[in-house]
Structure formats: structure tokens, C-alpha cells
Enzyme design. Sequence first.
Site: not given
Length: 203
Positions: A13, A89-90, A106, A108, A135, A143-144, A171, A173
Site C-alpha cells: 500500500n 499490526m498493533r 486505516n 482494512h 475499506s 479496532l476497525d 489489488t 486496496e
Amino acid sequence: FRIAVLASGRGTNLRALIAAIAANRLDARIAGVFSDRSSAGALALAAAGGIPAKALSPRGFETRLAYDEALFSLIEGVQPDLIVCAGYMRLLSEHVVDARRGRMINIHPSLLPAFKGLHTHRQALDAGATVHGASVHFVTPELDGGPVISQATIPVLPGDDEEALAARVLTREHPLLVDTVGLICAGRVALSGRGQVMFDSAE
Ligand code: GRF
């Protein structure tokens, strides 16, 4: 318009953002790339692009908050207008997220609110989903769970396994993230005080 990118992984990304900027498809600059893992491919991509890149290990920090505050003081050091989590990833502490409401996004790999958390493609397959995707959302302490800005959808095809699905989502994203960052850089998208995503349709 200055962007800081947070990444823990290979950084495709990030690579898409770098390529869009190089191709003048994104009027911004990546002021810094930050990771919790010195092995992250994203850091090597940044360095190859002459972009300041820093890894800060969580080891040696007593609490999540202490780590996050140290990390974000590094990030603020490059004066970003926007912070992009791209494969970071945290879980971020509420304190550092709240202080940046509307300034941090972010990407996701699911159609939120479906399939939050990890292993989203496995979740989609297990749920028998026929559509899946990615998204981009503003980061909030959940989270998310933040307000969704944009999404890209893909079909789940018979015989798809996790790997095939992940590849098809990935692809989509890349252009989704580039386009969404472009809207934010152009001032076309913002988060209202009440947590609504506001699109400015004015030309
Ligand atoms: C992407 O699927 C992203 O949605 C998720 O982790 C992956 C990061 O990939 N958060 P990359 O490091 O950008 O290649």
C-alpha cells in the site's frame, strides 16, 4: 500536503502511494514511514525512495501507551497533515487516537463493518460471503470501527481460498487508498465533530 505512513509489513500500500506521487497522480509527499518492526519491507521501500524511515521496537516500553506516545512523537516530528495506517499490526492506544481524530486513516481488507480484526479473508470464506473487499476508515479507538470513508468490492468466486481472495482484495486496496488519500489531500473529505464523514461535492 504531508503524509506519515505507519506499516508493519511488506508495504504494497505504501508502494502504491509512492508510485502515485511519482506519477503526479497524488499531490502530496510522504514525510516519513514508521514501523514497529525493523524488518518491515515498508521501511526498505521508504529508504529506497529517499523517504525518512524509522523503526521503533515496542520492547523496552512498559506499557502500550508509553510505546504509542514515543512512536507518535516521532511521527509528529515530520509534521504530517495525515497519518495513514497501511498494514500496521498493533492496536493503538485510545489516547493517541483521540488526539488525532480526523487526521488518521486505516485501510482494512474487508467490507466494514463486516469482518473486523485479523484473518478477514478467512472470516469471509467461513461466512460464505459472496462479496468481499476493502475499506478505508478514520481511525477511532475501536479496532476497525471508525467511520468508513470509501470501499472497494470484489466477488468471492467458487474455489477461492484465502490466498486467492487476499490477492484479489489487495489489488483493489491500492487504488482505493490512493484515491481516498487524494480526496483528503484535496480537502474533499473530513470527519465532522459528531463523527460523520463529510464529503465536499463543490468542484
Ligand atoms: C493489507 O491487506 C491491508 O489491508 C492490511 O494489511 C495488508 C498490508 O499490506 N491492513 P501491505 O503491507 O500494504 O502490502
